[in-house]
Design a protein around this motif. Structure first.
Motif, mmCIF file in Angstrom:
data_model
loop_
_atom_site.group_PDB
_atom_site.id
_atom_site.type_symbol
_atom_site.label_atom_id
_atom_site.label_comp_id
_atom_site.label_asym_id
_atom_site.label_seq_id
_atom_site.Cartn_x
_atom_site.Cartn_y
_atom_site.Cartn_z
ATOM 1 N N PRO A 76 11.314 13.674 1.812
ATOM 2 C CA PRO A 76 12.620 13.018 2.256
ATOM 3 C C PRO A 76 12.897 11.904 1.724
ATOM 4 N N PHE A 77 14.333 11.566 1.127
ATOM 5 C CA PHE A 77 14.644 10.290 0.277
ATOM 6 C C PHE A 77 14.652 9.102 1.256
ATOM 7 N N THR A 78 14.442 9.250 2.418
ATOM 8 C CA THR A 78 14.577 8.219 3.250
ATOM 9 C C THR A 78 13.020 7.213 3.082
ATOM 10 N N ILE A 79 12.231 7.858 2.654
ATOM 11 C CA ILE A 79 10.885 7.289 2.414
ATOM 12 C C ILE A 79 10.924 5.866 1.734
ATOM 13 N N PRO A 80 11.737 6.028 0.573
ATOM 14 C CA PRO A 80 11.758 4.777 -0.216
ATOM 15 C C PRO A 80 12.308 3.599 0.655
ATOM 16 N N VAL A 81 13.096 4.078 1.385
ATOM 17 C CA VAL A 81 13.629 2.848 2.258
ATOM 18 C C VAL A 81 12.892 2.388 3.111
ATOM 19 N N GLN A 82 12.188 3.412 3.981
ATOM 20 C CA GLN A 82 11.230 3.024 4.818
ATOM 21 C C GLN A 82 10.084 2.284 4.250
ATOM 22 N N VAL A 83 9.300 2.528 3.347
ATOM 23 C CA VAL A 83 8.054 1.850 2.794
ATOM 24 C C VAL A 83 8.397 0.604 2.168
ATOM 25 N N THR A 84 9.833 0.325 1.689
ATOM 26 C CA THR A 84 10.391 -1.029 1.084
ATOM 27 C C THR A 84 10.436 -1.689 2.406
ATOM 28 N N VAL A 85 10.982 -1.507 3.363
ATOM 29 C CA VAL A 85 11.160 -2.264 4.446
ATOM 30 C C VAL A 85 9.857 -2.621 5.351
ATOM 31 N N SER A 86 8.748 -1.517 5.628
ATOM 32 C CA SER A 86 7.644 -1.867 6.074
ATOM 33 C C SER A 86 6.948 -2.734 5.161
ATOM 34 N N GLN A 87 6.959 -2.814 3.889
ATOM 35 C CA GLN A 87 5.954 -3.612 3.168
ATOM 36 C C GLN A 87 6.263 -5.011 3.241
ATOM 37 N N THR A 88 7.428 -5.398 3.887
ATOM 38 C CA THR A 88 7.836 -6.825 4.107
ATOM 39 C C THR A 88 7.279 -7.061 5.597
ATOM 40 N N GLN A 89 6.736 -6.089 6.362
ATOM 41 C CA GLN A 89 6.589 -6.510 7.802
ATOM 42 C C GLN A 89 5.258 -6.826 7.844
ATOM 43 N N ASN A 90 4.438 -6.744 6.905
ATOM 44 C CA ASN A 90 3.071 -7.377 6.683
ATOM 45 C C ASN A 90 2.578 -8.781 7.048
#
Length: 426
Positions: free
Chosen positions: A37-51
Motif C-alpha cells: 500500500p502506498f499509504t506506508i510511506p506516509v505512515q512510517v514518516t509520521v511514526s518515525q517522529t513519534q519516538n
C-alpha cells in the motif's frame, strides 16, 4: 534496492537537499512493489517522529545554542589556554583543548568548527601558523564534539539500534581523550618540525589557573551532571534534555549573566532551523529504511562480510573503511540513520558490544565532515579562513593519520570505550 540507491546517488550529485534525496529515492521502492500500500510511506514518516526518545534531540540543540549565547565559550577558551598554552603549536593546541571542553556544550561538529574558526582563525595566522594548517586543526578538532555527551549522533544511534543512551554517553569520554591526545601529538610533531611557537613561554601563576578553572567549572559540570542523572535514575534520556535547557538558562541568567534578550531570541531562531533540518531528515529516512529492511539488505551484507572473515576486529575495520569512504560524500547524520540498521545486527551476530561498535562507528561517520569533497565542517572553516580546499587537504594529512590510528586503537582495545560505562551502569 539498486534503483533506489542509484536514484539517491543521482539526487546527491545534482545537489538536492539530503532529506528530499532520501525521501524521494525511498519512495521509488514502493513504485517497484505495487503490492505494498502506498499509504506506508506516509505512515512510517509520521511514526518515525513519534519516538519519545528523539525528544532529547531538539532539547539538546536548544541547550547548546543557549550556552553559546551565555558566555560559556569565552570562559572555556580561557581555561583551554591555561591547559595547553605552553605546548608547541600555540593556539593550535588551545583550539584542540577548547574542542574537548566544548564537546558537551555545542553538540555539533560543524557548529563547533565554524565557531572556533571565527574566534581563533585570524589570531592563529597572526601568531605564525600557516592558514591551511590552522584551518585543518580547527576543522579536525571538532571531531571530539559528537562523542562527548550529549552528542546527537549517540542519541540517533541509540534510538535506532535500541542501545542504552546512558551507556553511550559514558562511553564517549575516554575515546574523546584518546582522540584529543592523538591530535595534540600530531600538532606537536608538525609544530616542532616547522618551528611554530607556543602561545606563551612562561607558566601562569596558580592564582590565574585557579581563576580560569573556577570560571569554566560550571560548563565542565554539564556532562558530569548528565551522566549522574542518568545513572541515578533521576532523568530518562528524554527528560535530561529538558534539564540541559534549564541548566543552560541557569548559567546564562544567574552564573555568568551574559544571556541577553537578543541572545535568547537568536538561540531560539538557530535552534528552530537546526531542529527542523534534523527532524525532517529523520522522518524521511524511515521511508528509505523500510525498503532496506523489506529487502533484507542487512542479512545480505552480513553474509557477504562473514564470507570473508568472522573475526570481530577485522569486520569492524572493514565497516569503518566502508563508512569513511561513503562519508566522503554523505553527511554523518545520514550515515548513522541509514547504516545503523545494516551493520549493528552484524556486530551483534559476532557477539560484539553495541556500545563499543557505536563509538567507533560514530567516529568513522564523523570523519567525512572534515574531508573533501563534501565535508561540511571543512567548507565552513575554509570559507571563514579563506583557504583553498587543496591546501587544507595537504595540511590535514597528519591529523587524519592521527585520527585513523586512534580509531584502530579503540577497535583493538575495547576497554577504552567500555571501562566507564561498565563502571557506572552495572
Amino acid at each position: 534496492m539498486i534503483i533506489v540507491a542509484a536514484a539517491f546517488v543521482v539526487f546527491m550529485l545534482i545537489g538536492m537537499p539530503l532529506a528530499f534525496a532520501i525521501g524521494i529515492s525511498g519512495a521509488l521502492f514502493f513504485l517497484q512493489h505495487p503490492e505494498l500500500p502506498f499509504t506506508i510511506p506516509v505512515q512510517v514518516t509520521v511514526s518515525q517522529t513519534q519516538n519519545f526518545a528523539l525528544l532529547a534531540i531538539p532539547l539538546f540543540i536548544l541547550a547548546g545554542n543557549l550556552m553559546n549565547h551565555a558566555g560559556v565559550s569565552e570562559r572555556l577558551l580561557n581555561l583551554a589556554s591555561v591547559l595547553t598554552g605552553r605546548l608547541s603549536g600555540g593556539l593550535a593546541q588551545v583550539s584542540l583543548a577548547l574542542s574537548a571542553l566544548m564537546g558537551g556544550v555545542s553538540g555539533s561538529a560543524i557548529a563547533d568548527a565554524a565557531m572556533q574558526a571565527r574566534m581563533l582563525g585570524d589570531e592563529m595566522s597572526q601568531r605564525g601558523l600557516p592558514r591551511p594548517f590552522a584551518a585543518a586543526v580547527l576543522s579536525f578538532g571538532a571531531i571530539l564534539t559528537p562523542i562527548i555527551p550529549p552528542g546527537i549522533g549517540m542519541i540517533l544511534y541509540g534510538t535506532i539500534g535500541q542501545v542504552s543512551i546512558g551507556r553511550l554517553f559514558a562511553a564517549g569520554i575516554l575515546p574523546a581523550l584518546c582522540l584529543w591526545l592523538a591530535l595534540s601529538v600530531a600538532v606537536w610533531l608538525v609544530s616542532r618540525r616547522h618551528g611554530y611557537p607556543p602561545e606563551r613561554e612562561y607558566p601562569l601563576s596558580w592564582k590565574a589557573r585557579g581563576a580560569a578553572l573556577r570560571s569554566g567549572i560550571w560548563a565542565l559540570l554539564f556532562p558530569v551532571l548528565l551522566l549522574f542523572g542518568l545513572r541515578m535514575g533521576v532523568f530518562t534520556p528524554s527528560e535530561i534534555g529538558a534539564f540541559a535547557v534549564v541548566y543552560a538558562l541557569f548559567l546564562g541568567l544567574v552564573i555568568y549573566r551574559c544571556l541577553s534578550v537578543q541572545g535568547f531570541g537568536d538561540a531560539l531562531k538557530g535552534s528552530l532551523i537546526d531542529v527542523g533540518a534534523v527532524v525532517f531528515l529523520i522522518a524521511l529516512s524511515a521511508v528509505f529504511s523500510y525498503g532496506i529492511v523489506f529487502e533484507r539488505v542487512p542479512e545480505t551484507i552480513a553474509q557477504a562480510i562473514l564470507g570473508l572473515t568472522d573475526n570481530l576486529q577485522l569486520v569492524m575495520i572493514m565497516v569503518v573503511v566502508l563508512v569513511i569512504a561513503v562519508g566522503f560524500f554523505i553527511d554523518a547524520t545520514v550515515l548513522i540513520i541509514m547504516l545503523t540498521p545494516i551493520f549493528l545486527p552484524l556486530i551483534r551476530q559476532l557477539d560484539g558490544d553495541p556500545v563499543h561498535f557505536g563509538m567507533v562507528f560514530i567516529i568513522a561517520a564523523t570523519i567525512g565532515n572534515f574531508t573533501p569533497p563534501v565535508g561540511a565542517a571543512m567548507y565552513a572553516v575554509c570559507s571563514i579562513m579563506k583557504v583553498s580546499v587543496g591546501a587544507y587537504a595537504r595540511s590535514s594529512i597528519p591529523l587524519l593519520t592521527a585520527v585513523a590510528l586512534a580509531t584502530l586503537l579503540l577497535i583493538f582495545v575495547p576497554e577504552l570505550v567500555l571501562f566507564i560505562p561498565n563502571l557506572l551502569f552495572r
